[in-house]
Design a protein around this motif. Structure first.
Motif, mmCIF file in Angstrom:
data_model
loop_
_atom_site.group_PDB
_atom_site.id
_atom_site.type_symbol
_atom_site.label_atom_id
_atom_site.label_comp_id
_atom_site.label_asym_id
_atom_site.label_seq_id
_atom_site.Cartn_x
_atom_site.Cartn_y
_atom_site.Cartn_z
ATOM 1 N N GLU A 124 -20.156 -1.396 1.809
ATOM 2 C CA GLU A 124 -19.131 -0.582 2.685
ATOM 3 C C GLU A 124 -17.425 -0.940 2.352
ATOM 4 O OE1 GLU A 124 -18.552 2.727 5.042
ATOM 5 O OE2 GLU A 124 -20.538 2.106 3.955
ATOM 6 N N GLN B 100 -16.525 -2.376 -0.316
ATOM 7 C CA GLN B 100 -15.906 -1.698 -1.605
ATOM 8 C C GLN B 100 -15.736 -0.373 -1.468
ATOM 9 O OE1 GLN B 100 -19.486 -2.812 -4.260
ATOM 10 N NE2 GLN B 100 -18.729 -5.101 -4.633
ATOM 11 N N ARG B 101 -16.702 0.498 -0.806
ATOM 12 C CA ARG B 101 -16.397 1.897 -0.856
ATOM 13 C C ARG B 101 -15.253 2.413 -0.007
ATOM 14 N NH1 ARG B 101 -17.154 5.937 2.853
ATOM 15 N NH2 ARG B 101 -17.748 4.338 4.270
ATOM 16 N N GLN B 102 -14.914 1.545 1.097
ATOM 17 C CA GLN B 102 -13.748 1.980 1.898
ATOM 18 C C GLN B 102 -12.486 1.624 1.359
ATOM 19 O OE1 GLN B 102 -14.331 -0.194 5.748
ATOM 20 N NE2 GLN B 102 -15.840 1.187 6.338
ATOM 21 N N PRO C 100 -6.239 1.943 3.145
ATOM 22 C CA PRO C 100 -7.668 2.410 3.461
ATOM 23 C C PRO C 100 -7.982 2.110 4.944
ATOM 24 C CG PRO C 100 -7.751 0.459 2.105
ATOM 25 C CD PRO C 100 -6.328 0.895 2.295
ATOM 26 N N ASN C 101 -9.069 2.649 5.660
ATOM 27 C CA ASN C 101 -9.372 2.514 6.853
ATOM 28 C C ASN C 101 -10.652 1.770 6.882
ATOM 29 O OD1 ASN C 101 -9.841 2.512 9.694
ATOM 30 N ND2 ASN C 101 -10.713 4.499 9.869
ATOM 31 N N ARG D 194 -11.514 1.569 -1.865
ATOM 32 C CA ARG D 194 -11.327 2.756 -3.023
ATOM 33 C C ARG D 194 -10.444 3.838 -2.392
ATOM 34 N NH1 ARG D 194 -13.824 2.227 -8.110
ATOM 35 N NH2 ARG D 194 -15.501 0.535 -8.128
ATOM 36 N N SER D 195 -10.408 4.110 -1.113
ATOM 37 C CA SER D 195 -9.931 5.347 -0.697
ATOM 38 C C SER D 195 -8.308 5.067 -0.365
ATOM 39 C CB SER D 195 -10.306 5.737 0.853
ATOM 40 O OG SER D 195 -10.310 4.589 1.727
ATOM 41 N N GLY D 196 -8.135 3.729 -0.889
ATOM 42 C CA GLY D 196 -6.735 3.545 -0.540
ATOM 43 C C GLY D 196 -5.892 3.430 -1.952
ATOM 44 N N ARG D 197 -4.351 3.328 -1.953
ATOM 45 C CA ARG D 197 -3.682 3.357 -3.171
ATOM 46 C C ARG D 197 -2.451 2.587 -2.992
ATOM 47 N NH1 ARG D 197 -3.440 6.685 -7.261
ATOM 48 N NH2 ARG D 197 -1.500 6.914 -8.600
ATOM 49 N N SER E 217 -0.943 4.424 0.254
ATOM 50 C CA SER E 217 -1.732 4.671 1.353
ATOM 51 C C SER E 217 -2.880 3.592 1.754
ATOM 52 C CB SER E 217 -2.245 5.955 0.927
ATOM 53 O OG SER E 217 -3.000 5.892 -0.156
ATOM 54 N N TRP F 147 0.840 -1.126 0.106
ATOM 55 C CA TRP F 147 0.079 -0.133 -0.055
ATOM 56 C C TRP F 147 0.859 1.317 0.009
ATOM 57 C CZ3 TRP F 147 -5.147 -0.365 -0.925
ATOM 58 C CH2 TRP F 147 -5.761 -1.607 -0.563
#
Length: 320
Positions: free
Chosen positions: A287, A289-291, A238-239, A293-296, A236, A234
């Motif tokens: 939730e 799937q949404r969470q 995700p949480n 996507r905040s990572g990279r 970044s 990662w």
């Protein structure tokens, strides 16, 4: 290189051996010419001059008047040379009485007669110095045995030197052949090593080219490569947290597991998310799937080339 070439001596060694042999023969001929036999010393023979012998005879008594005439000078003919040892003293001539005439007249006599009439005078026999014959001596024979021995010794030395030179030339040729054979063997071994190294390098290059081609092909076609979560890093993270809205449908203390498949582009961004395994709670699945996507992610690469990746990511939610 054939066996015949290895056994034959090199042309340079043969020429050197021939030059050495010819030079030694020339030196031998020059030494034989310059040797001079010793000349024997000829001692001069001392010739003892002949002894002059003078015979004196007593005059006979004579009462008659003596007629004296002037004795002319008689030229003596040259006498042949007689060896000193053969000279004999001349015999004295017999005395003759002078002829007296009644008248005292002076008679001129011939040289031969005067010689006979002067017998009353004491004859003197003189032995002339005769030149000794020239002693002809044959030239002594020169003893050439020493010169012959020296020639034989020089010839033997020259022959031995030629044999030594030939042996050295043969030894040098053999050493040259052995050195050439060793050099050829070393060259063959080095060539084999270089060939093996070249083959390994070619294989490595082919493998690298194949991998590069595959990577380029994958890059060109954007075909995704599958990766596991352990291979993903990662950039970044995700949480992940359990959604409160889904708590009504779950029991406290339970764990809900969701497996997601993420499509990660060459820059590490998440392009799409799909559910590979549902947790049994649709709210939790959505939730998750949404969470995520905040990572990279850090970009995936294969053989040093960035590629598109499919990452299988399991997520576990604990119900509070």
């Amino acid at each position: 290189m054939s066996s015949t070439d290895l056994d034959a001596p090199p042309l340079k060694a043969i020429l050197i051996a021939i030059i050495v042999v010819v030079g030694l023969h020339v030196l031998t001929a020059v030494a034989l010419v310059t040797i001079k036999p010793s000349e024997p010393k000829i001692e001069r023979v001392q010739v003892t001059p002949p002894i002059e012998i003078e015979f004196v005879s007593l005059p006979a008594p004579n009462t008659e008047p003596e007629v004296k005439a002037e004795q002319p000078v008689v030229q003596q003919k040259p006498q042949p040379i007689v060896e000193p040892e053969r000279i004999e003293p001349p015999k004295p001539q017999p005395q003759q009485k002078p002829i007296a005439e009644p008248k005292a007249k002076v008679v001129t006599a011939k040289p031969t007669e005067i010689k006979n009439k002067t017998a009353d005078v004491e004859p003197v026999a003189k032995v002339e110095n005769k030149k000794p014959d020239i002693i002809k001596k044959e030239s002594p024979k020169i003893d050439t045995s020493m010169a012959d021995e020296q020639r034989k010794i020089i010839a033997a030395q020259a022959e031995k030197a030629a044999q030594d030179a030939h042996a050295r030339a043969v030894a040098d040729a053999k050493a040259a052949r052995e050195a050439q054979a060793a050099a050829d063997a070393k060259t063959a071994k080095e060539a084999a090593q270089k060939a093996a190294q070249a083959k390994a390098a070619i294989q490595a290059a082919e493998t690298a080219a194949r991998a590069d081609a595959e990577a380029k092909a994958a890059t060109a076609s954007n075909e995704p490569v599958n990766f596991t979560a352990s291979n993903a890093n990662w950039a970044s993270a995700p949480n992940f947290s359990f959604p409160e809205r889904a708590a009504k449908r779950a029991r406290s203390g339970d764990t809900l597991n969701v497996v997601l498949v993420l499509r990660v582009n060459k820059q590490g961004g998440i392009d799409s998310v799909r559910i590979a395994q549902s947790s049994g709670n649709s709210l939790v699945d959505k939730e998750a799937q949404r969470q995520v996507r905040s990572g990279r992610f850090k970009p995936f690469s294969k053989n040093g080339v960035p590629v598109v990746g499919n990452v299988t990511l399991p997520i576990a939610y604990a119900v509070p």
